[in-house]
Design an enzyme around this catalytic site. Sequence first.
Site: not given
Length: 376
Positions: A163, A268, A316, A318
């Site tokens: 690699h 928040y 947040c 969600d």
Amino acid sequence: MHKHFKQGRAWIELDMQALEHNVAVLSSRLPEGCELMPAVKANAYGHGAALISKALNKLGVQSFCVATAQEGAELRHQGVRGLILVLGYTHPEQFSLLDYYDLTQTVVDFDYAQLLSAYGTPLKVHIGIDTGMHRLGERYDDIERICEMLRAENLCVDGIYTHLCVSDTPDKADRDYTLAQGKAFWSLVAELRSRGFCIPKAHLLGSYGLLNYPELGGNYARVGIALYGVLSDASDKEHCPCDLRPVLSLKSRVSSVRQLYKGERAGYGLCYTAQEERKIAAASIGYADGLPRALSCAVGNVLINGCKAPIVGRICMDQLLVDVTGVTDIQSGDVITIIGASGDESITVYDIASEAHTITNEVLSRLGARLERIVR
Ligand SMILES: *Cc1c(COP(=O)(O)O)cnc(C)c1O
């Protein structure tokens, strides 16, 4: 499944024409005797490993690489055919997965070859060689140990690979390092073959290897990020020899729109303050879907009905909040574009990666399991 259910809350749209285009342009760059071995690890960099791999199978791709045996097993469950190379470590307790699902395991070093051999039934492997990244692989200059690995009783050695670790940067020192890695690898392969070992396949190119060093050759190009139509960093686009097209768009919906009066705060920590009367919208996507929380507080933007609107307050888990004062026509249910185009505007994964101080690979691969993935 019902289409509107799939596009309910937050989803990824895959442009399979773009994927086909990328396969074509990358294939045209393949050195003689080399085929694509797409990297579909980490759920195909967030795109959806089964959808992407099956589409690639249909386009004639017959080799894949994944990070874990579990990922390989899942692809087999979904009906993916061809070679599946596990690039990472598999614990001996999971060796049976390799066997059962016909996966090819990377031999990560000398001691690991003994563990694999001790499994008792022959396993297909590619031997990893460390030519300077110092992550996985046996040292390229420890020929005796490598010969011993090739002779190990229960290893069917189908290939050998290394690699490259600085093939993405154009400066002289990195070029020299990459060429030295190539030289070390190919001299080793020649030496092993001259000693009579049969090594069917040898490979070393990833996306940047194929783009910047196709002359290094090999039988597979383990192309990940480029196949999805992007590079790791926007600055690499300048010297990209291929026209790549992004495969993924990310969308969600307006869940609720409301007015804020001057001085009112939101979210928040109340981190956002309306300096004057503003209109804000809640969007149905959050950091649990993989959107970096670092885009909070006007760092990132979204698109709604062709207008760019800043993310405000803290993202947040969600949901997130957007200042949509400038968006004249907006209502609950409208599509919000997080990555992709809307009208004349567009937001790329490069924009998000740079705002979140990371690379596109990280942004894409973290896109969550909760997102629906649909083919456009
Ligand atoms: C992830 C990975 C690749 C693919 O890398 P890209 O830069 O996304 O093309 C290739 N080879 C190995 C060993 C890898 O871990």
